[in-house]
Design a protein around this motif. Sequence first.
Motif, mmCIF file in Angstrom:
data_model
loop_
_atom_site.group_PDB
_atom_site.id
_atom_site.type_symbol
_atom_site.label_atom_id
_atom_site.label_comp_id
_atom_site.label_asym_id
_atom_site.label_seq_id
_atom_site.Cartn_x
_atom_site.Cartn_y
_atom_site.Cartn_z
ATOM 1 N N PRO A 122 0.807 -1.230 0.000
ATOM 2 C CA PRO A 122 0.000 0.000 0.000
ATOM 3 C C PRO A 122 0.838 1.277 0.000
ATOM 4 N N ASP A 123 2.108 1.201 0.423
ATOM 5 C CA ASP A 123 2.964 2.386 0.416
ATOM 6 C C ASP A 123 3.391 2.771 -0.997
ATOM 7 N N HIS A 124 3.321 1.832 -1.935
ATOM 8 C CA HIS A 124 3.724 2.078 -3.324
ATOM 9 C C HIS A 124 2.509 2.018 -4.245
ATOM 10 N N PHE A 125 1.386 2.549 -3.784
ATOM 11 C CA PHE A 125 0.143 2.625 -4.555
ATOM 12 C C PHE A 125 -0.388 1.235 -4.937
ATOM 13 N N GLY A 126 -0.149 0.242 -4.119
ATOM 14 C CA GLY A 126 -0.672 -1.101 -4.348
ATOM 15 C C GLY A 126 0.129 -1.921 -5.338
ATOM 16 N N LEU A 127 1.304 -1.464 -5.724
ATOM 17 C CA LEU A 127 2.127 -2.222 -6.672
ATOM 18 C C LEU A 127 3.064 -3.168 -5.921
ATOM 19 N N PRO A 128 3.307 -4.375 -6.464
ATOM 20 C CA PRO A 128 4.258 -5.282 -5.801
ATOM 21 C C PRO A 128 5.694 -4.843 -6.061
ATOM 22 N N GLU A 129 6.564 -5.236 -5.174
ATOM 23 C CA GLU A 129 7.990 -4.947 -5.309
ATOM 24 C C GLU A 129 8.721 -6.198 -5.778
ATOM 25 N N PRO A 130 9.795 -6.058 -6.539
ATOM 26 C CA PRO A 130 10.553 -7.247 -6.963
ATOM 27 C C PRO A 130 11.375 -7.810 -5.798
ATOM 28 N N LYS A 131 11.568 -9.093 -5.828
ATOM 29 C CA LYS A 131 12.411 -9.790 -4.850
ATOM 30 C C LYS A 131 12.992 -11.017 -5.516
ATOM 31 N N LEU A 132 13.909 -11.677 -4.861
ATOM 32 C CA LEU A 132 14.501 -12.902 -5.410
ATOM 33 C C LEU A 132 13.480 -14.040 -5.338
ATOM 34 N N PRO A 133 13.379 -14.848 -6.405
ATOM 35 C CA PRO A 133 12.447 -15.987 -6.346
ATOM 36 C C PRO A 133 12.968 -17.038 -5.362
ATOM 37 N N GLU A 134 12.052 -17.820 -4.827
ATOM 38 C CA GLU A 134 12.395 -18.872 -3.878
ATOM 39 C C GLU A 134 11.917 -20.210 -4.417
ATOM 40 N N VAL A 135 12.795 -21.207 -4.380
ATOM 41 C CA VAL A 135 12.463 -22.570 -4.804
ATOM 42 C C VAL A 135 13.036 -23.516 -3.758
ATOM 43 N N GLY A 136 12.240 -24.478 -3.354
ATOM 44 C CA GLY A 136 12.701 -25.452 -2.377
ATOM 45 C C GLY A 136 12.167 -26.832 -2.704
ATOM 46 N N VAL A 137 12.937 -27.840 -2.369
ATOM 47 C CA VAL A 137 12.531 -29.234 -2.561
ATOM 48 C C VAL A 137 12.209 -29.811 -1.192
ATOM 49 N N LEU A 138 11.000 -30.366 -1.064
ATOM 50 C CA LEU A 138 10.615 -31.034 0.171
ATOM 51 C C LEU A 138 11.191 -32.448 0.130
ATOM 52 N N THR A 139 11.952 -32.794 1.131
ATOM 53 C CA THR A 139 12.660 -34.073 1.113
ATOM 54 C C THR A 139 11.697 -35.247 1.256
ATOM 55 N N PRO A 140 12.017 -36.370 0.628
ATOM 56 C CA PRO A 140 11.181 -37.561 0.790
ATOM 57 C C PRO A 140 11.323 -38.130 2.197
ATOM 58 N N LEU A 141 10.344 -38.916 2.585
ATOM 59 C CA LEU A 141 10.302 -39.489 3.929
ATOM 60 C C LEU A 141 10.130 -40.995 3.816
ATOM 61 N N LEU A 142 10.824 -41.721 4.665
ATOM 62 C CA LEU A 142 10.727 -43.176 4.711
ATOM 63 C C LEU A 142 10.747 -43.594 6.172
ATOM 64 N N GLN A 143 9.643 -44.210 6.649
ATOM 65 C CA GLN A 143 9.553 -44.644 8.035
ATOM 66 C C GLN A 143 9.130 -46.107 8.086
ATOM 67 N N THR A 144 9.864 -46.902 8.849
ATOM 68 C CA THR A 144 9.516 -48.304 9.052
ATOM 69 C C THR A 144 10.190 -48.811 10.316
ATOM 70 N N VAL A 145 9.655 -49.879 10.867
ATOM 71 C CA VAL A 145 10.251 -50.552 12.022
ATOM 72 C C VAL A 145 10.242 -52.049 11.715
ATOM 73 N N PRO A 146 11.285 -52.555 11.035
ATOM 74 C CA PRO A 146 11.305 -53.989 10.730
ATOM 75 C C PRO A 146 11.687 -54.800 11.969
ATOM 76 N N GLY A 147 11.295 -56.058 11.951
ATOM 77 C CA GLY A 147 11.622 -56.954 13.058
ATOM 78 C C GLY A 147 11.754 -58.378 12.556
ATOM 79 N N ALA A 148 12.481 -59.188 13.285
ATOM 80 C CA ALA A 148 12.670 -60.590 12.917
ATOM 81 C C ALA A 148 12.975 -61.385 14.179
ATOM 82 N N SER A 149 12.706 -62.686 14.103
ATOM 83 C CA SER A 149 13.054 -63.560 15.221
ATOM 84 C C SER A 149 13.680 -64.841 14.672
#
Length: 170
Positions: A136-163
């Motif tokens: 609103p200080d610049h008459f409602g115009l957006p300001e430029p900034k650096l783009p942001e990109v991120g990768v969400l890491t994969p997840l692997l959960q298990t509890v193996p067991g053996a007897s």
Amino acid sequence: MKSTTRGTLAAVVAGVAAAVASATPATAVGTVPVPVPLDGVEKSLNIELPKIGGELPLPVPGAPEGPRYVEGRLIPERAVPQLPVSGGLPGVGLRAPLPRLLGDDFDHVALDAPASDLRTLAPGLTLDAPLTPPNPDHFGLPEPKLPEVGVLTPLLQTVPGASLAMGPGL
């Protein structure tokens, strides 16, 4: 329609409904048993062979968690959501005879590694536009900034067991 016909039809519908309700679909079962038939070899060679069987899990895809809108960003937080998949690690059951040193009977060694639950999340992507929200200080115009990109890491959960066990008999 006669009353006897209606009664017969009602009995048939009730029977079918009960059969459908009691039957479990294949996807509701977490694993599929895989037996290894060695009975024919055992009888033809007249020796004791190991008893082998396994379990194969059925993977079940889940519903991805949708994008989250965060204040101050133009694009939602999770542009490409992570896809959850639940399933399991395969299981194995092995029971093998061991000859006794003294005597005619067999002992056995048994390995039991049941199928264990496995929960995974595929990788996802989050990004933000190279513009800020309207200022609103610049008459409602957006300001430029650096783009942001991120990768969400994969997840692997298990509890193996053996007897591992040893005992008398097969």
